[in-house]
Design an enzyme around this catalytic site. Structure first.
Site, PDB file in Angstrom:
ATOM      1  N   SER A 182       0.854  -1.189   0.000  1.00  0.00           N
ATOM      2  CA  SER A 182       0.000   0.000   0.000  1.00  0.00           C
ATOM      3  C   SER A 182       0.889   1.237   0.000  1.00  0.00           C
ATOM      4  CB  SER A 182      -0.881  -0.026   1.248  1.00  0.00           C
ATOM      5  OG  SER A 182      -1.579   1.188   1.381  1.00  0.00           O
TER       6      SER A 182
ATOM      7  N   LYS B  64      -1.337  -1.095  -4.280  1.00  0.00           N
ATOM      8  CA  LYS B  64      -2.499  -0.287  -3.876  1.00  0.00           C
ATOM      9  C   LYS B  64      -2.056   1.154  -3.736  1.00  0.00           C
ATOM     10  CE  LYS B  64      -4.708   0.092   0.628  1.00  0.00           C
ATOM     11  NZ  LYS B  64      -5.279  -0.706   1.742  1.00  0.00           N
TER      12      LYS B  64
ATOM     13  N   LYS C   3      -3.343   5.159  -2.710  1.00  0.00           N
ATOM     14  CA  LYS C   3      -4.370   5.941  -2.025  1.00  0.00           C
ATOM     15  C   LYS C   3      -4.876   7.004  -2.988  1.00  0.00           C
ATOM     16  CE  LYS C   3      -3.948   4.143   2.172  1.00  0.00           C
ATOM     17  NZ  LYS C   3      -5.062   3.530   2.914  1.00  0.00           N
TER      18      LYS C   3
ATOM     19  N   ASP D 171      -7.442   2.896  -2.879  1.00  0.00           N
ATOM     20  CA  ASP D 171      -8.094   2.991  -1.562  1.00  0.00           C
ATOM     21  C   ASP D 171      -8.420   4.454  -1.293  1.00  0.00           C
ATOM     22  OD1 ASP D 171      -8.966   2.804   1.047  1.00  0.00           O
ATOM     23  OD2 ASP D 171      -7.130   1.895   1.848  1.00  0.00           O
TER      24      ASP D 171
ATOM     25  N   GLU E   9     -11.325   0.443  -2.840  1.00  0.00           N
ATOM     26  CA  GLU E   9     -11.520   0.193  -1.407  1.00  0.00           C
ATOM     27  C   GLU E   9     -12.171   1.404  -0.730  1.00  0.00           C
ATOM     28  OE1 GLU E   9      -7.851  -1.102   0.415  1.00  0.00           O
ATOM     29  OE2 GLU E   9      -8.630  -0.896   2.447  1.00  0.00           O
TER      30      GLU E   9
ATOM     31  N   ASP F 141     -13.555  -1.746   3.863  1.00  0.00           N
ATOM     32  CA  ASP F 141     -12.547  -1.792   4.930  1.00  0.00           C
ATOM     33  C   ASP F 141     -13.216  -1.227   6.192  1.00  0.00           C
ATOM     34  OD1 ASP F 141     -10.460  -1.192   6.687  1.00  0.00           O
ATOM     35  OD2 ASP F 141      -9.176  -0.194   5.238  1.00  0.00           O
TER      36      ASP F 141
ATOM     37  N   LYS G 200      -9.017  -6.747   8.796  1.00  0.00           N
ATOM     38  CA  LYS G 200      -7.948  -6.334   9.719  1.00  0.00           C
ATOM     39  C   LYS G 200      -8.368  -6.810  11.095  1.00  0.00           C
ATOM     40  CE  LYS G 200      -6.726  -2.024   7.387  1.00  0.00           C
ATOM     41  NZ  LYS G 200      -6.557  -0.568   7.502  1.00  0.00           N
TER      42      LYS G 200
ATOM     43  N   GLY H 279      -3.575  -3.838   6.599  1.00  0.00           N
ATOM     44  CA  GLY H 279      -2.486  -3.525   7.524  1.00  0.00           C
ATOM     45  C   GLY H 279      -2.748  -2.244   8.286  1.00  0.00           C
TER      46      GLY H 279
HETATM   47  O1  OSB Z   1      -6.955   1.981   4.788  1.00  0.00           O
HETATM   48  O2  OSB Z   1      -5.860   0.174   4.613  1.00  0.00           O
HETATM   49  C1  OSB Z   1      -5.959   1.328   5.052  1.00  0.00           C
HETATM   50  C2  OSB Z   1      -2.722   2.356   6.808  1.00  0.00           C
HETATM   51  C3  OSB Z   1      -3.245   2.998   7.911  1.00  0.00           C
HETATM   52  C4  OSB Z   1      -4.598   3.097   8.059  1.00  0.00           C
HETATM   53  C5  OSB Z   1      -5.452   2.568   7.097  1.00  0.00           C
HETATM   54  C6  OSB Z   1      -4.945   1.923   5.987  1.00  0.00           C
HETATM   55  C7  OSB Z   1      -3.554   1.840   5.840  1.00  0.00           C
HETATM   56  C8  OSB Z   1      -2.899   1.228   4.690  1.00  0.00           C
HETATM   57  C9  OSB Z   1      -1.475   0.734   4.861  1.00  0.00           C
HETATM   58  O3  OSB Z   1      -3.390   1.178   3.590  1.00  0.00           O
HETATM   59  C10 OSB Z   1      -1.397  -0.691   5.218  1.00  0.00           C
HETATM   60  C11 OSB Z   1      -0.022  -1.100   5.704  1.00  0.00           C
HETATM   61  O4  OSB Z   1       0.947  -0.963   4.962  1.00  0.00           O
HETATM   62  O5  OSB Z   1       0.079  -1.576   6.851  1.00  0.00           O
HETATM   63 MG    MG Z   2      -8.219   0.827   3.577  1.00  0.00          MG
END
Ligand code: OSB
Ligand code: MG
Length: 368
Positions: free
Chosen positions: A136, A162, A164, A189, A214, A239, A263, A291
């Site tokens: 991500s 992924k 953002k 995402d 997402e 999520d 998660k 994560g």
């Molecule tokens: O939305 O999945 C998410 C990190 C912090 C809070 C929310 C998210 C995320 C990530 C990173 O997308 C996931 C990771 O690398 O641990």
């Molecule tokens: Mg997410």
């Protein structure tokens, strides 16, 4: 097993790079390591996930400590537990606060697996020996920078990328990514940054062959996501909206989601995570493991969970070195050609590295 002692280690580590989302930037990771002891002196480890500010869910580092110290530990000390599944029942009188609950429950799962001389993966019902992982990527300072970073992760072997997105940083970015990398499995995402008023824009995402989008809409919504999914070809993955197996059932029945990001922290523990996994498998809905920028203990739990059979899509569990100069476990978590080996050793299968832990520890609380 009888829960005899619990240690909370308050940790603060700095990530190699800031992680930027639609909410802002974070580089400091403050969290707790939970160590839970049984009557024979065995111990298991868990890690808390909530951030310093309540931007992803309502929990924070400080609410986590309040819940664990003042409510969860008093419910557990000197209790006899036959299986980690009992923990969610013991915690049931406490509403929500899923991340606080998950950190303690995770330590009990590790302890339980160790007492039974099995890996956490085995204890959970995992079957896979190596898991496929993606990465991500936070919002970057420019599209050129993003393209460069993506190229690096593809070279490193990650199985899906992924990115953002947020209003103003979306269609153009995805268009350029797809133009530059026609065949890479990409997903986006949005972390809840759009509303149904953006439906025209979100429909344009259908042109770029994304694996999924997402959490485009509100963090507590499953109704508008169903409306949106009817008008999108790209699968929606929820999520933030999924906090329990009941939420998963409702979202799937409504047609709000075609994929679920699981998660453990968000759903209150491994027992609930497994229930969501099992329910989705029955309904032919693929899942993947999300994560929370975890350090090694939390990451090890994610690897064990991902070894369950319906974790069909690559998750966000990148290697230790993506986040940390030095991780808190030994060995560190290594990604080879986009795979992580699921450890066979007992419990989480990685040793907490006490030298590193002590270096990043702010404070330690002992309850017995
Ligand atoms: O939305 O999945 C998410 C990190 C912090 C809070 C929310 C998210 C995320 C990530 C990173 O997308 C996931 C990771 O690398 O641990
Ligand atoms: Mg997410």
């Amino acid at each position: 097993m009888i829960i005899k002692k619990i240690i909370i280690r308050h940790m603060k580590m700095t990530m190699k790079n800031p992680f930027v989302t639609s909410f802002g930037s974070m580089q400091e990771k403050e969290f707790f390591l939970l160590e839970v002891f049984d009557e024979e002196g065995n111990s298991g480890w868990g890690e808390s996930a909530a951030f310093q500010a309540p931007w992803y869910t309502e929990e924070t580092v400080q609410t986590t400590l309040h819940m664990i110290r003042d409510f969860l530990i008093p419910l557990l000390l000197n209790k006899n537990i036959s299986h980690p599944d009992d923990v969610s029942e013991i915690f049931a009188p406490i509403r929500k606060n899923n991340m606080a609950k998950a950190s303690v429950e995770g330590a009990i799962w590790d302890l339980y697996a160790k007492r039974n001389n099995q890996s956490l993966s085995k204890a959970l019902g995992g079957i896979v020996e190596k898991i496929e992982v993606g990465i991500s990527i936070g919002i970057q300072s420019s599209t050129d920078k993003l393209l460069e970073v993506v190229q690096q992760y593809i070279t490193d072997g990650y199985k899906r990328i992924k990115v953002k997105i947020k209003p103003g940083y979306d269609i153009e970015v995805i268009r350029k990514l797809r133009e530059e990398f026609p065949n890479v499995p990409f997903m986006a995402d949005a972390n809840s940054s759009y509303t149904l008023e953006d439906i025209g824009l979100l429909k344009q995402l259908d042109n770029y062959n994304l694996m999924m989008i997402e959490q485009p809409l509100a963090s507590d919504d499953i109704v508008d996501h169903a409306t949106l999914q009817k008008q999108l070809n790209t699968p929606i993955c929820l999520d933030e909206s999924i906090l329990s197996v009941e939420d998963a059932r409702k979202a799937i029945e409504l047609g709000s989601t075609k994929v679920i990001n699981i998660k453990t922290a968000r759903v209150g523990g491994l027992t609930e995570a497994k229930k969501i996994h099992d329910y989705c498998m029955e309904k032919d809905v693929p899942v993947w493991c999300g994560g929370m920028l975890e350090a090694g203990v939390g990451r090890a739990h994610n690897i064990a969970l991902t070894s369950l059979p319906n974790f069909i899509l690559p998750g966000d569990t990148a290697g230790s070195s993506h986040y940390w100069e030095e991780d808190i476990i030994s060995p560190e978590i290594i990604v080879t050609d986009g795979f992580i080996d699921v450890p066979k050793a007992n419990g989480i299968g990685f040793e907490p590295n006490m030298k590193v832990i002590e270096r990043f520890m702010l404070d330690m609380l002992v309850f017995e």
